[in-house]
Motif scaffolding. Structure first.
Motif, PDB file in Angstrom:
ATOM      1  N   ARG A   1     -37.488 -31.530  11.603  1.00  0.00           N
ATOM      2  CA  ARG A   1     -38.684 -30.697  11.496  1.00  0.00           C
ATOM      3  C   ARG A   1     -38.339 -29.219  11.645  1.00  0.00           C
ATOM      4  O   ARG A   1     -39.036 -28.357  11.112  1.00  0.00           O
ATOM      5  CB  ARG A   1     -39.708 -31.121  12.540  1.00  0.00           C
ATOM      6  N   MET A   2     -37.247 -28.925  12.343  1.00  0.00           N
ATOM      7  CA  MET A   2     -36.799 -27.532  12.421  1.00  0.00           C
ATOM      8  C   MET A   2     -36.256 -27.087  11.073  1.00  0.00           C
ATOM      9  O   MET A   2     -36.466 -25.948  10.655  1.00  0.00           O
ATOM     10  CB  MET A   2     -35.731 -27.388  13.508  1.00  0.00           C
ATOM     11  N   ILE A   3     -35.576 -27.992  10.389  1.00  0.00           N
ATOM     12  CA  ILE A   3     -35.075 -27.656   9.051  1.00  0.00           C
ATOM     13  C   ILE A   3     -36.257 -27.445   8.108  1.00  0.00           C
ATOM     14  O   ILE A   3     -36.268 -26.548   7.280  1.00  0.00           O
ATOM     15  CB  ILE A   3     -34.166 -28.774   8.506  1.00  0.00           C
ATOM     16  N   ALA A   4     -37.287 -28.293   8.283  1.00  0.00           N
ATOM     17  CA  ALA A   4     -38.455 -28.205   7.410  1.00  0.00           C
ATOM     18  C   ALA A   4     -39.248 -26.929   7.658  1.00  0.00           C
ATOM     19  O   ALA A   4     -39.930 -26.435   6.767  1.00  0.00           O
ATOM     20  CB  ALA A   4     -39.356 -29.425   7.630  1.00  0.00           C
ATOM     21  N   GLY A   5     -39.173 -26.417   8.898  1.00  0.00           N
ATOM     22  CA  GLY A   5     -39.990 -25.256   9.225  1.00  0.00           C
ATOM     23  C   GLY A   5     -41.297 -25.645   9.876  1.00  0.00           C
ATOM     24  O   GLY A   5     -42.193 -24.827  10.022  1.00  0.00           O
ATOM     25  N   LEU A   6     -41.436 -26.914  10.245  1.00  0.00           N
ATOM     26  CA  LEU A   6     -42.654 -27.364  10.920  1.00  0.00           C
ATOM     27  C   LEU A   6     -42.550 -27.155  12.419  1.00  0.00           C
ATOM     28  O   LEU A   6     -43.524 -27.267  13.145  1.00  0.00           O
ATOM     29  CB  LEU A   6     -42.890 -28.855  10.631  1.00  0.00           C
ATOM     30  N   GLU A   7     -41.340 -26.877  12.884  1.00  0.00           N
ATOM     31  CA  GLU A   7     -41.101 -26.684  14.320  1.00  0.00           C
ATOM     32  C   GLU A   7     -40.345 -25.370  14.460  1.00  0.00           C
ATOM     33  O   GLU A   7     -39.402 -25.117  13.712  1.00  0.00           O
ATOM     34  CB  GLU A   7     -40.241 -27.860  14.809  1.00  0.00           C
ATOM     35  N   ASP A   8     -40.781 -24.530  15.395  1.00  0.00           N
ATOM     36  CA  ASP A   8     -40.103 -23.247  15.584  1.00  0.00           C
ATOM     37  C   ASP A   8     -38.690 -23.465  16.117  1.00  0.00           C
ATOM     38  O   ASP A   8     -38.441 -24.414  16.847  1.00  0.00           O
ATOM     39  CB  ASP A   8     -40.873 -22.379  16.587  1.00  0.00           C
ATOM     40  N   ILE A   9     -37.794 -22.568  15.754  1.00  0.00           N
ATOM     41  CA  ILE A   9     -36.417 -22.637  16.253  1.00  0.00           C
ATOM     42  C   ILE A   9     -36.336 -21.782  17.508  1.00  0.00           C
ATOM     43  O   ILE A   9     -36.649 -20.596  17.478  1.00  0.00           O
ATOM     44  CB  ILE A   9     -35.444 -22.151  15.164  1.00  0.00           C
ATOM     45  N   SER A  10     -35.950 -22.399  18.640  1.00  0.00           N
ATOM     46  CA  SER A  10     -35.920 -21.647  19.909  1.00  0.00           C
ATOM     47  C   SER A  10     -34.660 -20.807  20.044  1.00  0.00           C
ATOM     48  O   SER A  10     -34.656 -19.787  20.716  1.00  0.00           O
ATOM     49  CB  SER A  10     -35.998 -22.602  21.099  1.00  0.00           C
ATOM     50  N   GLY A  11     -33.574 -21.258  19.436  1.00  0.00           N
ATOM     51  CA  GLY A  11     -32.346 -20.487  19.547  1.00  0.00           C
ATOM     52  C   GLY A  11     -31.379 -20.871  18.448  1.00  0.00           C
ATOM     53  O   GLY A  11     -31.468 -21.963  17.885  1.00  0.00           O
ATOM     54  N   GLY A  12     -30.459 -19.985  18.118  1.00  0.00           N
ATOM     55  CA  GLY A  12     -29.479 -20.267  17.082  1.00  0.00           C
ATOM     56  C   GLY A  12     -30.001 -19.894  15.708  1.00  0.00           C
ATOM     57  O   GLY A  12     -31.109 -19.374  15.568  1.00  0.00           O
ATOM     58  N   GLU A  13     -29.202 -20.148  14.687  1.00  0.00           N
ATOM     59  CA  GLU A  13     -29.599 -19.785  13.332  1.00  0.00           C
ATOM     60  C   GLU A  13     -29.460 -20.952  12.377  1.00  0.00           C
ATOM     61  O   GLU A  13     -28.618 -21.826  12.556  1.00  0.00           O
ATOM     62  CB  GLU A  13     -28.719 -18.636  12.822  1.00  0.00           C
ATOM     63  N   LEU A  14     -30.333 -20.947  11.377  1.00  0.00           N
ATOM     64  CA  LEU A  14     -30.305 -21.973  10.350  1.00  0.00           C
ATOM     65  C   LEU A  14     -30.145 -21.275   9.006  1.00  0.00           C
ATOM     66  O   LEU A  14     -30.898 -20.360   8.683  1.00  0.00           O
ATOM     67  CB  LEU A  14     -31.627 -22.761  10.402  1.00  0.00           C
ATOM     68  N   TYR A  15     -29.118 -21.689   8.252  1.00  0.00           N
ATOM     69  CA  TYR A  15     -28.866 -21.060   6.960  1.00  0.00           C
ATOM     70  C   TYR A  15     -29.035 -22.055   5.837  1.00  0.00           C
ATOM     71  O   TYR A  15     -28.549 -23.180   5.918  1.00  0.00           O
ATOM     72  CB  TYR A  15     -27.430 -20.518   6.909  1.00  0.00           C
ATOM     73  N   PHE A  16     -29.736 -21.626   4.778  1.00  0.00           N
ATOM     74  CA  PHE A  16     -29.730 -22.368   3.510  1.00  0.00           C
ATOM     75  C   PHE A  16     -28.862 -21.524   2.592  1.00  0.00           C
ATOM     76  O   PHE A  16     -29.242 -20.407   2.259  1.00  0.00           O
ATOM     77  CB  PHE A  16     -31.140 -22.466   2.913  1.00  0.00           C
ATOM     78  N   GLY A  17     -27.695 -22.040   2.188  1.00  0.00           N
ATOM     79  CA  GLY A  17     -26.765 -21.182   1.477  1.00  0.00           C
ATOM     80  C   GLY A  17     -26.327 -20.105   2.447  1.00  0.00           C
ATOM     81  O   GLY A  17     -25.974 -20.401   3.579  1.00  0.00           O
ATOM     82  N   ASP A  18     -26.417 -18.811   2.049  1.00  0.00           N
ATOM     83  CA  ASP A  18     -26.082 -17.771   3.020  1.00  0.00           C
ATOM     84  C   ASP A  18     -27.334 -17.021   3.475  1.00  0.00           C
ATOM     85  O   ASP A  18     -27.260 -15.920   3.993  1.00  0.00           O
ATOM     86  CB  ASP A  18     -25.023 -16.807   2.468  1.00  0.00           C
ATOM     87  N   ARG A  19     -28.505 -17.645   3.258  1.00  0.00           N
ATOM     88  CA  ARG A  19     -29.757 -17.009   3.648  1.00  0.00           C
ATOM     89  C   ARG A  19     -30.242 -17.613   4.964  1.00  0.00           C
ATOM     90  O   ARG A  19     -30.348 -18.831   5.091  1.00  0.00           O
ATOM     91  CB  ARG A  19     -30.802 -17.263   2.559  1.00  0.00           C
TER      92      ARG A  19
END
Lengths: 366, 275
Positions: free
Chosen positions: A50-68
């Motif tokens: 759900r964090m990958i989906a964007g349905l859950e906020d990310i509390s820490g760290g980074e998520l990249y799709f490609g280099d975005r």
């Protein structure tokens, strides 16, 4: 399509006592890969999805799709398609409208929407159901519609949240194969969450085993099966589960904590101290073997599965009964004695913390 | 012996049903019969079949205008309170914010005040807004009273909608407003009809605010207009026209309920996500 990278991803639920559901997860998912997150309930696999989906906020760290970096993007901006466990079809819309909903919100022209929906419906073989409402569909058909709704917008990433757990066993096998075929055809990066290890083993390019918010092991299905990184992975993957025997290792010698007499065996591991020996039920032999540990046992329960028979054996090596899988049908007498052999080749050794000890090459029992 | 026992049971049950039927239907029966008689007083048995009272209701006061006023006020109340209630209940059911429970309890608490208690305060408000002797004053006050239960009912129903459904819409790229209007409102249709109907009936039958805030005959709503129907002399109650008027204004309500009843049942049995 895009690759996905997790950098120290964390999820904390604020409350009276903060609950950390995902703890510093690092993971690299390549473009076009089919990745399965597997773990027991509450291990954080759905939260991660759900964090990958964007349905859950990310509390820490980074998520990249490609280099975005997509930390602050909405699900729509991330370009994901998601299939939910409950299908979550809009009950008041026809199959066509269900699949077209996302496209109509993007204000596409009527013709292109119709064209896209019909093409996807053909791929999923639901083109004859387009006018029906979800309530008039069977479970498998609803699942196809839910998948169709995710595909039709041509997302960068497909997310599946235990999509088959509401289906009956035979349908589950069928849908499993179809999802695999679909992935081979579309080559979209896919992440699939399940607690069913058979789904994980059969569908994945890469399995991610999670427990208590941490990654336990990442690897191909056979790597996970043959080289489990720790006792958790070894015990979680494989059915029936791996047998564990407490042992003591010293100077490349393995001594079993046998009640009466202890016997030592040379072992293909370099380790000293308390350890756990693991062996899968299907690797235990009933015939005398070279390079194997013989164990005297007594049969306590027999389970007939048809293609194989499971024997539960009591020993004085450990409190839990050892499980042995024997192919075919045998009807041994309950209570009778049985000698089994644990081939050293097939044994795993885990240190006191539960991490696997690496193998040192071939050793023979003299 | 056993058969006799069962027989008596059936007879007693039938009698009980009959008593209940008479008890509930009798007032309406009297109203209809009385409205169809010429002359004075109320009647137990129909003697003739005369629509004179119905004609006189419309001739002696602007009754058609009164019905129109009532309809305007009732539909206005339903529309405004549903709009506010749906958006409010979305927030109360779906959005996590501090003081959500307190807010819900406050909403419930407000609805416990009797009408009389807020009458004077409402009067000040109406005067302040310049709505005195205006149908707007009625829409305003009825909305105040229909909102608490509308919000409560819809919040409960909204909580019952699976979260997955909302998230599927989010993934499809829907904004909160689109989620409410395109997904939630169709799914909540039976609940909307129920709350709308209750708000409508409340507004249609309300008397106290209607008689307090409205002065002129042309602005009156139906319940007040009926109470103003007067007879030949001060000592005579014009039962015939009163009953005729009552029957006329009850018919729309019954029709509304009948039309929507099937929809309500349909909606409730449709099933939302799983089957």
């Amino acid at each position: 399509m895009s690759s996905i990278e997790f950098v120290k991803l964390e999820k904390v639920y604020k409350g009276l006592s903060d609950f950390c559901a995902v703890k510093g997860v690092d993971l690299q998912i390549n473009e076009g890969e089919f990745v399965v997150f597997v773990g027991p309930s509450g291990c954080g696999k759905s939260t991660l999805l759900r964090m990958i989906a964007g349905l859950e906020d990310i509390s820490g760290g980074e998520l990249y799709f490609g280099d975005r970096c997509v930390n602050d993007l909405s699900p729509k901006e991330r370009g994901i398609g998601m299939v939910f466990q409950s299908y979550a079809l809009y009950p008041h819309m026809s199959v066509f409208d269900n699949m077209a909903f996302g496209l109509t919100l993007e204000k596409g022209s009527r013709e292109t929407i119709k064209e896209k929906v019909e093409e996807v419906a053909r791929i999923l073989q639901i083109d004859h159901l387009l006018d029906r409402k979800p309530k008039a569909l069977s479970g498998g058909q609803r699942q196809r519609v839910a998948i169709g709704r995710a595909i039709v917008r041509q997302p960068n990433v497909f997310l599946f949240d235990e999509p088959l757990s509401n289906l009956d066993a035979s349908l589950r096998v069928q849908m499993r194969i179809e999802i695999t075929k679909l992935h081979q055809r579309l080559k979209t990066t896919s992440i699939y969450v399940t607690h069913d290890q058979v789904e994980a083993m059969t569908m994945a390019d890469k399995i991610v085993v999670l427990n208590q918010g941490r990654i336990m092991q990442v690897g191909s299905p056979l790597q996970i099966y043959n080289e489990p990184a720790n006792t958790f992975v070894a015990g979680f993957m494989g059915s029936p589960t791996m047998n564990f025997i407490d042992v003591e290792a010293k100077d490349d010698q393995l001594s079993l904590r046998n009640g009466q007499a202890s016997r030592s065996f040379p072992m293909p591991f370099h380790y000293s101290g308390q350890a756990t020996l693991g062996i899968r039920p299907e690797h235990i032999e009933l015939q005398p073997q070279a390079d194997a540990i013989p164990v005297e046992t007594r049969i306590c329960v027999v389970e007939h599965l048809g293609n194989e028979t499971l024997l539960y054996l009591t020993t004085d090596l450990c409190e839990q009964p050892l499980v042995v899988a024997v192919s075919g049908e045998t009807s041994p007498e309950i209570g009778s004695a049985l000698s089994i052999y644990l081939p050293l080749e097939r044994c795993h050794l885990f240190d006191a913390r539960g991490d696997a000890v690496r193998r040192q090459g071939k050793v023979t029992v003299s | 012996m056993k058969a006799l026992k069962r027989r008596t049971g059936q007879v007693l049950f039938a009698l009980a049903v009959l008593a209940l039927l008479i008890y509930t239907i009798f007032p309406f029966y009297i109203a209809i019969v009385t409205s169809l008689q010429g002359g004075e007083g109320s009647f137990y048995l129909p003697q003739d079949f005369d629509f004179g009272n119905y004609v006189s209701v419309f001739r002696e006061q602007p009754f058609f205008l009164n019905i129109l006023n009532s309809a305007l006020v009732s539909f206005g109340t339903v529309a405004i309170s549903l709009l506010i209630a749906v958006t409010a209940s979305y927030a109360l059911a779906r959005v996590h914010f501090r003081g959500r429970t307190t807010l819900l309890l406050t909403v419930l608490g407000v609805s416990m005040f009797p009408q009389v208690a807020v009458l004077s305060g409402m009067f000040e408000l109406v005067r302040l807004l310049g709505l005195y002797n205006n149908l707007g004053s009625l829409v305003l006050s009825y909305t105040v009273f229909s909102l608490p239960f509308s919000v409560w009912i819809l919040t409960t129903f909204m909580r019952g909608i699976p979260k997955d459904l909302e998230e599927a819409a989010i993934v499809d790229g829907a904004t909160p407003w689109q989620i409410i209007t395109r997904i939630f409102m169709p799914v909540l249709w039976p609940a909307l009809v129920t709350t709308g109907l209750l708000a409508f009936i409340g507004a249609w039958n309300e008397f106290m605010f209607a008689i307090t805030f409205i002065l002129s005959n042309e602005q009156r709503t139906v319940p007040v207009a009926i109470s103003m129907i007067s007879g030949g002399s001060q000592y005579e109650m014009p039962w015939g026209p009163i009953m005729a008027a009552s029957v006329i204004v009850t018919v729309p309500l019954i029709l509304l309920v009948l039309v929507f009843q099937r929809k309500i049942v349909e909606g409730l049995t449709a099933g939302a996500v799983k089957g």
